[in-house]
Write an enzyme that holds these catalytic residues in place. Structure first.
Site, mmCIF file in Angstrom:
data_model
loop_
_atom_site.group_PDB
_atom_site.id
_atom_site.type_symbol
_atom_site.label_atom_id
_atom_site.label_comp_id
_atom_site.label_asym_id
_atom_site.label_seq_id
_atom_site.Cartn_x
_atom_site.Cartn_y
_atom_site.Cartn_z
ATOM 1 N N GLY A 10 1.038 -1.200 -0.084
ATOM 2 C CA GLY A 10 0.112 -0.135 -0.036
ATOM 3 C C GLY A 10 0.962 1.343 -0.059
ATOM 4 O O GLY A 10 0.434 2.276 -0.801
ATOM 5 N N ASN A 11 1.926 1.264 0.636
ATOM 6 C CA ASN A 11 2.934 2.377 0.866
ATOM 7 C C ASN A 11 3.634 2.371 -0.537
ATOM 8 O O ASN A 11 4.059 3.732 -0.898
ATOM 9 C CB ASN A 11 4.003 2.271 1.926
ATOM 10 C CG ASN A 11 3.264 2.472 3.342
ATOM 11 O OD1 ASN A 11 2.760 3.370 3.781
ATOM 12 N ND2 ASN A 11 2.976 1.339 3.996
ATOM 13 N N LYS A 130 -0.177 -1.515 14.196
ATOM 14 C CA LYS A 130 -0.141 -1.088 12.583
ATOM 15 C C LYS A 130 -0.301 0.132 12.331
ATOM 16 O O LYS A 130 -1.389 0.674 12.471
ATOM 17 C CB LYS A 130 -1.010 -2.124 11.757
ATOM 18 C CG LYS A 130 -0.917 -1.945 10.266
ATOM 19 C CD LYS A 130 -1.727 -3.119 9.603
ATOM 20 C CE LYS A 130 -1.531 -2.470 8.127
ATOM 21 N NZ LYS A 130 -0.260 -2.935 7.530
ATOM 22 N N LYS A 214 -1.444 -7.411 5.134
ATOM 23 C CA LYS A 214 -1.589 -7.987 4.031
ATOM 24 C C LYS A 214 -0.709 -9.106 3.674
ATOM 25 O O LYS A 214 -0.874 -10.137 3.037
ATOM 26 C CB LYS A 214 -1.680 -7.193 2.625
ATOM 27 C CG LYS A 214 -0.684 -6.359 2.299
ATOM 28 C CD LYS A 214 0.141 -6.956 1.434
ATOM 29 C CE LYS A 214 1.381 -6.030 0.889
ATOM 30 N NZ LYS A 214 2.304 -5.346 2.058
ATOM 31 N N LYS A 276 6.380 -8.593 6.657
ATOM 32 C CA LYS A 276 6.844 -9.222 5.169
ATOM 33 C C LYS A 276 8.047 -10.634 5.729
ATOM 34 O O LYS A 276 7.845 -11.480 4.872
ATOM 35 C CB LYS A 276 7.660 -8.109 4.464
ATOM 36 C CG LYS A 276 6.892 -7.164 3.986
ATOM 37 C CD LYS A 276 7.463 -6.220 3.011
ATOM 38 C CE LYS A 276 6.683 -4.899 3.249
ATOM 39 N NZ LYS A 276 5.293 -4.848 3.330
HETATM 40 P P1 ADP Z 1 3.951 -1.710 2.633
HETATM 41 O O1 ADP Z 1 3.008 -0.920 2.413
HETATM 42 O O2 ADP Z 1 4.835 -2.180 1.481
HETATM 43 O O3 ADP Z 1 3.555 -2.949 3.301
HETATM 44 P P2 ADP Z 1 5.524 -1.013 4.864
HETATM 45 O O4 ADP Z 1 5.454 0.215 5.371
HETATM 46 O O5 ADP Z 1 4.479 -1.919 5.948
HETATM 47 O O6 ADP Z 1 5.122 -1.280 3.531
HETATM 48 O O7 ADP Z 1 6.979 -1.862 5.003
HETATM 49 C C1 ADP Z 1 8.221 -1.298 4.342
HETATM 50 C C2 ADP Z 1 8.833 -0.379 5.478
HETATM 51 O O8 ADP Z 1 9.473 -1.278 6.525
HETATM 52 C C3 ADP Z 1 10.039 0.354 4.637
HETATM 53 O O9 ADP Z 1 9.483 1.383 3.991
HETATM 54 C C4 ADP Z 1 10.788 0.491 5.692
HETATM 55 O O10 ADP Z 1 10.600 1.774 6.292
HETATM 56 C C5 ADP Z 1 10.188 -0.271 6.975
HETATM 57 N N1 ADP Z 1 11.645 -1.293 7.494
HETATM 58 C C6 ADP Z 1 11.734 -1.631 8.797
HETATM 59 N N2 ADP Z 1 12.471 -2.265 9.039
HETATM 60 C C7 ADP Z 1 13.203 -2.690 7.679
HETATM 61 C C8 ADP Z 1 14.336 -3.251 7.448
HETATM 62 N N3 ADP Z 1 15.083 -3.961 8.229
HETATM 63 N N4 ADP Z 1 14.761 -3.594 6.042
HETATM 64 C C9 ADP Z 1 13.902 -2.724 5.119
HETATM 65 N N5 ADP Z 1 12.828 -1.990 5.540
HETATM 66 C C10 ADP Z 1 12.411 -1.719 6.782
HETATM 67 MG MG MG Z 2 2.907 -2.929 5.383
#
Ligand code: ADP
Ligand code: MG
Length: 316
Positions: A10-11, A130, A214, A276
């Site tokens: 989503g981001n 979240k 998700k 993830k």
């Molecule tokens: P999405 O909408 O794709 O689920 P999220 O914001 O939930 O995005 O997850 C991606 C974010 O996770 C990245 O933008 C980053 O800021 C954060 N993040 C936290 N820890 C890590 C890490 N160890 N490696 C990479 N990204 C990280």
């Molecule tokens: Mg996310």
């Protein structure tokens, strides 16, 4: 042929760092670019099942709830999740249909409104984690009253973001549309925003005040469609160790056990990358196949395993 489950962040579709990243135009353009590549991959004979996130989008709907509550009644959070499934699903299917037609390919592309059951006693309902919606600046959290189960969390120095409960998905409820579409070789966009959260109460399913991650639902979806690969596309180049520090380094290819150790050591924050990594680990453990986490801008390369972080089964 077994499919690849592709999870779109989503981001990555709408940047929460910058309000201009939230415009419909920006999101439509991101979806168009992504869909062109996905259509190319489908044209190459690969079958895809698509799931997307909704953190920024559902957070924005809650802001509208907050600001308009004296004018029109606020609607429940699970309605907002359903609305994001509808809008993002509509834009994705429209773009995919257009891109497939341009390549002379005619397959059904269907957005599926999908409820996902969570446990009413999940501890997440007492501990919101979240982050959703725009990051706002200020010395103190915004002066907007939140429901009991929501909170403001610091998102860096003098920056705040709303957090909501994110219970573990237990079961995809509406599997019928997904099966009907995949059975005929169609492309389904399902479980958007992690799915519309429902809990069982007195034998009935009722909406829940939560946003499911998700990435966790993507594992259930991958299990349901017996996927051979899980690809999670986000707004960073993969999974980094010591993220955000000067020691930061992105991981290329990691065994599932090694990734499990990094996860347990708390490398991946809470409510974002950790979801993830957990999903990738669970998928690899379940299937023995590989999962990838990478940048949406590199969608083709990540799907092909040439960019991002791959999580693979332990060597025998
Ligand atoms: P999405 O909408 O794709 O689920 P999220 O914001 O939930 O995005 O997850 C991606 C974010 O996770 C990245 O933008 C980053 O800021 C954060 N993040 C936290 N820890 C890590 C890490 N160890 N490696 C990479 N990204 C990280
Ligand atoms: Mg996310």
């Amino acid at each position: 042929m077994s499919s690849i489950v592709v999870a779109l962040g989503g981001n990555a579709l709408a940047s929460s760092e910058d309000p201009s990243g939230y415009t419909a135009e920006h999101q439509i353009a991101q979806i168009a670019r992504t869909s062109a590549v996905l259509a190319e991959i489908i044209a190459g004979g690969q079958s895809l099942v698509i799931i997307h996130g909704n953190g920024p989008q559902v957070g924005n709907l809650l802001v509208k709830n907050d600001l308009a509550r004296d004018v029109v009644p606020a609607v429940p959070l699970y309605w907002c999740v359903a609305q994001t499934q509808a809008t993002i699903g509509m834009e994705l299917t429209a773009a995919l249909k257009r891109e497939l037609a341009a390549r002379g390919i005619s397959v059904p592309v269907v957005p599926a409104l999908t409820r996902v059951r969570v446990d009413a006693t999940d501890a997440a309902f007492d501990n919101p984690t979240k982050p959703i919606g725009l990051v706002v600046s200020g010395d103190t959290p915004p002066d907007i009253p939140l429901p009991d189960t929501h909170a403001w969390r610091a998102a860096g120095r003098m920056r705040w973001q709303r957090v909501v409960p994110s219970p573990r998905p237990v079961e995809i409820v509406d599997t019928d549309t997904i099966a009907m579409v995949t059975d005929v070789g169609g492309i389904v966009v399902a479980c958007g925003g992690g799915g519309i959260p429902v809990v069982e109460r007195d034998g009935e399913l009722v909406g829940a005040d939560a946003v499911i991650d998700k990435d966790r639902t993507a594992v259930l979806l991958a299990k349901l469609v017996k996927a051979r690969r899980l690809v999670i596309l986000t707004d960073v180049d993969g999974v980094a160790l010591d993220f955000g520090t000067d020691k930061q380094r992105f991981l290329d290819r990691v065994s599932v056990s090694e990734m499990g150790r990094y996860l347990e050591s708390g490398q991946f924050g809470s409510g974002s990358m950790d979801a993830k990594v957990s999903a990738a680990i669970e998928f690899v453990r379940l299937t023995g196949e590989s999962a990838a986490i990478g940048n949406l801008k590199q969608v083709r390369r990540v799907i092909e395993g040439r960019s991002g972080t791959s999580v693979v089964a332990d060597p025998a």
